[in-house]
Motif scaffolding. Structure first.
Motif, PDB file in Angstrom:
ATOM      1  N   HIS A  84      24.858  47.177  42.001  1.00 41.72           N
ATOM      2  CA  HIS A  84      23.675  46.797  42.550  1.00 41.72           C
ATOM      3  C   HIS A  84      22.666  47.801  42.543  1.00 41.72           C
ATOM      4  O   HIS A  84      22.628  48.391  43.740  1.00 41.72           O
ATOM      5  N   VAL A  85      22.165  48.090  41.585  1.00 42.26           N
ATOM      6  CA  VAL A  85      20.965  49.139  41.867  1.00 42.26           C
ATOM      7  C   VAL A  85      19.736  48.383  41.902  1.00 42.26           C
ATOM      8  O   VAL A  85      19.132  47.457  41.161  1.00 42.26           O
ATOM      9  N   GLU A  86      19.205  48.343  43.184  1.00 46.31           N
ATOM     10  CA  GLU A  86      18.044  47.378  43.466  1.00 46.31           C
ATOM     11  C   GLU A  86      16.515  48.201  43.080  1.00 46.31           C
ATOM     12  O   GLU A  86      15.774  47.356  42.737  1.00 46.31           O
ATOM     13  N   LYS A  87      16.589  49.627  42.890  1.00 45.83           N
ATOM     14  CA  LYS A  87      15.297  50.017  42.666  1.00 45.83           C
ATOM     15  C   LYS A  87      15.481  51.560  41.994  1.00 45.83           C
ATOM     16  O   LYS A  87      16.688  52.118  42.235  1.00 45.83           O
ATOM     17  N   LYS A  88      14.648  52.027  41.115  1.00 44.80           N
ATOM     18  CA  LYS A  88      14.717  53.146  40.479  1.00 44.80           C
ATOM     19  C   LYS A  88      13.262  53.789  40.613  1.00 44.80           C
ATOM     20  O   LYS A  88      12.418  53.271  40.203  1.00 44.80           O
ATOM     21  N   ILE A  89      13.183  55.108  41.026  1.00 42.14           N
ATOM     22  CA  ILE A  89      11.826  55.705  41.271  1.00 42.14           C
ATOM     23  C   ILE A  89      12.047  56.906  40.300  1.00 42.14           C
ATOM     24  O   ILE A  89      12.913  57.973  40.740  1.00 42.14           O
ATOM     25  N   ALA A  90      11.308  57.054  39.398  1.00 41.40           N
ATOM     26  CA  ALA A  90      11.020  58.492  38.642  1.00 41.40           C
ATOM     27  C   ALA A  90       9.843  59.307  38.983  1.00 41.40           C
ATOM     28  O   ALA A  90       8.561  58.726  38.894  1.00 41.40           O
ATOM     29  N   PHE A  91       9.996  60.473  39.496  1.00 38.34           N
ATOM     30  CA  PHE A  91       9.072  61.207  39.957  1.00 38.34           C
ATOM     31  C   PHE A  91       8.843  62.216  38.559  1.00 38.34           C
ATOM     32  O   PHE A  91       9.751  62.414  37.759  1.00 38.34           O
ATOM     33  N   PRO A  92       7.724  63.147  38.765  1.00 37.84           N
ATOM     34  CA  PRO A  92       7.325  63.889  37.481  1.00 37.84           C
ATOM     35  C   PRO A  92       8.428  65.119  37.461  1.00 37.84           C
ATOM     36  O   PRO A  92       8.961  65.503  38.482  1.00 37.84           O
ATOM     37  N   ASP A  93       8.654  65.592  36.334  1.00 40.33           N
ATOM     38  CA  ASP A  93       9.708  66.659  36.357  1.00 40.33           C
ATOM     39  C   ASP A  93       9.185  68.020  37.245  1.00 40.33           C
ATOM     40  O   ASP A  93       8.040  68.046  37.302  1.00 40.33           O
ATOM     41  N   HIS A  94      10.050  68.561  37.760  1.00 42.45           N
ATOM     42  CA  HIS A  94       9.850  69.662  38.764  1.00 42.45           C
ATOM     43  C   HIS A  94       9.206  69.306  39.706  1.00 42.45           C
ATOM     44  O   HIS A  94       8.599  70.221  40.427  1.00 42.45           O
ATOM     45  N   VAL A  95       9.235  67.996  40.352  1.00 46.16           N
ATOM     46  CA  VAL A  95       8.410  67.472  41.177  1.00 46.16           C
ATOM     47  C   VAL A  95       8.830  68.439  42.671  1.00 46.16           C
ATOM     48  O   VAL A  95       9.781  68.776  42.876  1.00 46.16           O
ATOM     49  N   VAL A 133      21.871  50.034  45.717  1.00 46.88           N
ATOM     50  CA  VAL A 133      21.476  51.312  45.781  1.00 46.88           C
ATOM     51  C   VAL A 133      20.058  51.378  45.024  1.00 46.88           C
ATOM     52  O   VAL A 133      19.446  50.801  44.686  1.00 46.88           O
ATOM     53  N   LEU A 134      19.459  52.565  45.649  1.00 42.67           N
ATOM     54  CA  LEU A 134      18.364  53.173  45.245  1.00 42.67           C
ATOM     55  C   LEU A 134      18.424  54.335  44.531  1.00 42.67           C
ATOM     56  O   LEU A 134      19.319  55.273  45.064  1.00 42.67           O
ATOM     57  N   LEU A 135      17.993  54.518  43.325  1.00 42.12           N
ATOM     58  CA  LEU A 135      18.086  55.704  42.583  1.00 42.12           C
ATOM     59  C   LEU A 135      16.547  56.453  42.432  1.00 42.12           C
ATOM     60  O   LEU A 135      15.649  55.728  42.391  1.00 42.12           O
ATOM     61  N   PHE A 136      16.849  57.795  42.731  1.00 48.46           N
ATOM     62  CA  PHE A 136      15.409  58.611  42.456  1.00 48.46           C
ATOM     63  C   PHE A 136      15.776  59.680  41.829  1.00 48.46           C
ATOM     64  O   PHE A 136      16.819  60.487  41.970  1.00 48.46           O
ATOM     65  N   CYS A 137      14.733  60.395  41.075  1.00 51.13           N
ATOM     66  CA  CYS A 137      14.804  61.562  40.548  1.00 51.13           C
ATOM     67  C   CYS A 137      13.645  62.033  40.047  1.00 51.13           C
ATOM     68  O   CYS A 137      12.493  61.430  39.851  1.00 51.13           O
ATOM     69  N   GLY A 138      13.404  63.550  39.718  1.00 61.55           N
ATOM     70  CA  GLY A 138      12.215  64.096  39.381  1.00 61.55           C
ATOM     71  C   GLY A 138      12.636  65.095  37.988  1.00 61.55           C
ATOM     72  O   GLY A 138      12.996  66.087  38.188  1.00 61.55           O
ATOM     73  N   LEU A 139      12.856  64.172  36.859  1.00 61.40           N
ATOM     74  CA  LEU A 139      13.431  64.798  35.668  1.00 61.40           C
ATOM     75  C   LEU A 139      12.478  64.702  34.610  1.00 61.40           C
ATOM     76  O   LEU A 139      11.735  63.638  34.473  1.00 61.40           O
ATOM     77  N   ALA A 140      12.461  65.820  33.547  1.00 61.37           N
ATOM     78  CA  ALA A 140      11.620  65.276  32.326  1.00 61.37           C
ATOM     79  C   ALA A 140      12.243  63.969  31.543  1.00 61.37           C
ATOM     80  O   ALA A 140      11.426  63.336  31.060  1.00 61.37           O
ATOM     81  N   ASN A 141      13.434  63.735  31.656  1.00 59.51           N
ATOM     82  CA  ASN A 141      14.123  62.389  31.058  1.00 59.51           C
ATOM     83  C   ASN A 141      14.812  61.538  31.946  1.00 59.51           C
ATOM     84  O   ASN A 141      16.028  61.614  32.126  1.00 59.51           O
ATOM     85  N   PRO A 142      14.068  60.883  33.026  1.00 54.79           N
ATOM     86  CA  PRO A 142      14.829  60.200  34.163  1.00 54.79           C
ATOM     87  C   PRO A 142      15.772  59.374  33.616  1.00 54.79           C
ATOM     88  O   PRO A 142      16.782  58.932  34.492  1.00 54.79           O
ATOM     89  N   ASP A 143      15.585  58.502  32.319  1.00 60.08           N
ATOM     90  CA  ASP A 143      16.375  57.623  32.037  1.00 60.08           C
ATOM     91  C   ASP A 143      17.625  58.003  31.876  1.00 60.08           C
ATOM     92  O   ASP A 143      18.903  57.504  31.589  1.00 60.08           O
ATOM     93  N   SER A 144      18.001  59.415  31.355  1.00 61.05           N
ATOM     94  CA  SER A 144      19.091  59.904  31.302  1.00 61.05           C
ATOM     95  C   SER A 144      20.097  59.998  32.601  1.00 61.05           C
ATOM     96  O   SER A 144      21.236  59.668  32.254  1.00 61.05           O
ATOM     97  N   PHE A 145      19.284  60.458  33.529  1.00 63.35           N
ATOM     98  CA  PHE A 145      20.106  60.027  34.893  1.00 63.35           C
ATOM     99  C   PHE A 145      20.324  58.690  35.353  1.00 63.35           C
ATOM    100  O   PHE A 145      21.370  58.256  35.773  1.00 63.35           O
ATOM    101  N   PHE A 146      19.513  57.824  35.037  1.00 61.22           N
ATOM    102  CA  PHE A 146      19.537  56.214  35.481  1.00 61.22           C
ATOM    103  C   PHE A 146      20.645  55.717  34.918  1.00 61.22           C
ATOM    104  O   PHE A 146      21.386  54.871  35.253  1.00 61.22           O
ATOM    105  N   THR A 147      20.496  56.107  33.208  1.00 58.67           N
ATOM    106  CA  THR A 147      21.699  55.320  32.581  1.00 58.67           C
ATOM    107  C   THR A 147      22.975  55.758  33.076  1.00 58.67           C
ATOM    108  O   THR A 147      23.896  54.754  32.888  1.00 58.67           O
ATOM    109  N   LEU A 148      23.376  57.278  33.256  1.00 53.82           N
ATOM    110  CA  LEU A 148      24.759  57.503  33.710  1.00 53.82           C
ATOM    111  C   LEU A 148      24.933  56.858  35.090  1.00 53.82           C
ATOM    112  O   LEU A 148      25.999  56.423  35.332  1.00 53.82           O
ATOM    113  N   ALA A 149      23.993  56.993  36.097  1.00 57.75           N
ATOM    114  CA  ALA A 149      24.051  56.372  37.483  1.00 57.75           C
ATOM    115  C   ALA A 149      24.435  54.931  37.405  1.00 57.75           C
ATOM    116  O   ALA A 149      25.458  54.396  38.140  1.00 57.75           O
ATOM    117  N   GLU A 150      23.703  53.998  36.632  1.00 56.72           N
ATOM    118  CA  GLU A 150      23.887  52.634  36.516  1.00 56.72           C
ATOM    119  C   GLU A 150      25.313  52.349  36.206  1.00 56.72           C
ATOM    120  O   GLU A 150      25.803  51.104  36.478  1.00 56.72           O
TER     121      GLU A 150
END
Length: 267
Positions: A187-198, A165-182
């Motif tokens: 098998h989380v292979e990659k995480k991409i954090a874009f800027p908030d409101h991207v 799995v690849l995870l990506f998001c554009g949030l002010a606090n991306p780790d909040s999503f990554f922690t829940l999703a993981e």
């Protein structure tokens, strides 16, 4: 000043580029509830009263709107960010001193999965406000849905267990999503954090596709907020799913307490 009716009682009338991602997500998840955005909150409030005749108006991000009279201030506080370590802008994210919590009628303590951190934050809040009501709330991931209709694979726990799995998001606090999703995947292979409101551009889409291929992923997952923008942008031809996000109060009685604050509080 520009005001946009994102949705009325019947339909969604705007898009993320015009009115923002969060208002569109709220409108999409609350059919039949009018959503209005505008810099002039007095103007938007008057418009809501005159055109929709609501019993309750919920104002987002309004604690420092000094010119707007309201019946109840409820402040959301992240339990994972100790109040005594936060600083005022521009050194930090606070718009005013934490002593401002004394004006609130209640606090909703969010992200309370870490009980020890939540307890310390409650103690800090009580030290500032005295006996203000504190309601504990946590975020939970709901069902996973495809962004595109071409994706027909039903996502089961067994699939999540074996897929890369690849995870990506554009949030002010991306780790909040990554922690829940993981917690959902082995098998989380990659995480991409874009800027908030991207605002997703072709370059962002290319980056997602490139990382997806490079890490040999089977599925990509993002947030409901990002899904709204991707649908408006045009769906990339790859298996992208999003999780719905829900909130729940820790205590069953807190739902009633919250509604009572909305219905009964008067300054």
């Amino acid at each position: 000043k520009k005001m946009i009716v994102v949705s009325d009682y019947n339909q969604i009338l705007s898009n993320p580029r015009e009115s923002g991602d969060e208002p569109c997500m709220i409108a999409d998840s609350l059919p039949g509830i009018p959503v209005i955005v505008g810099a002039d909150r007095i103007l938007t409030g008057k418009y809501a009263v005159e055109n929709f005749n609501p019993n309750i108006i919920l104002l987002d991000d309004g604690f420092q709107r000094w010119s707007l009279e309201r019946d109840c201030d409820i402040v959301c506080v992240d339990s994972q960010k100790p109040l005594n370590q936060l600083r005022l802008f521009p050194r930090g994210s606070l718009r005013e001193s934490i002593q401002g919590l004394k004006r609130a009628q209640a606090v909703i303590l969010t992200r309370t999965e870490n009980a020890a951190a939540a307890q310390k934050q409650e103690a800090l809040i009580h030290g500032i406000t005295g006996g203000i009501p504190i309601i504990r709330m946590r975020y939970i991931l709901g069902e996973s849905l495809p962004i595109s209709d071409i994706e027909t694979e039903e996502i089961t726990p067994e699939i999540l267990e074996r897929k890369r799995v690849l995870l990506f998001c554009g949030l002010a606090n991306p780790d909040s999503f990554f922690t829940l999703a993981e917690k959902q995947f082995r098998h989380v292979e990659k995480k991409i954090a874009f800027p908030d409101h991207v605002s997703y551009s072709d370059e962002h889409i290319r980056q997602i596709k490139s990382e997806f291929v490079y890490y040999n992923c089977d599925l990509a997952f993002t947030t409901e907020k990002d899904a709204v923008k991707l649908k408006a942008k045009g769906i990339p031809r790859m298996p992208i799913y999003y999780f719905t996000l829900h909130t729940e109060f820790e205590d069953d009685t807190d739902h009633t307490r919250f509604l009572s604050l909305l219905l009964e509080s008067k300054k």
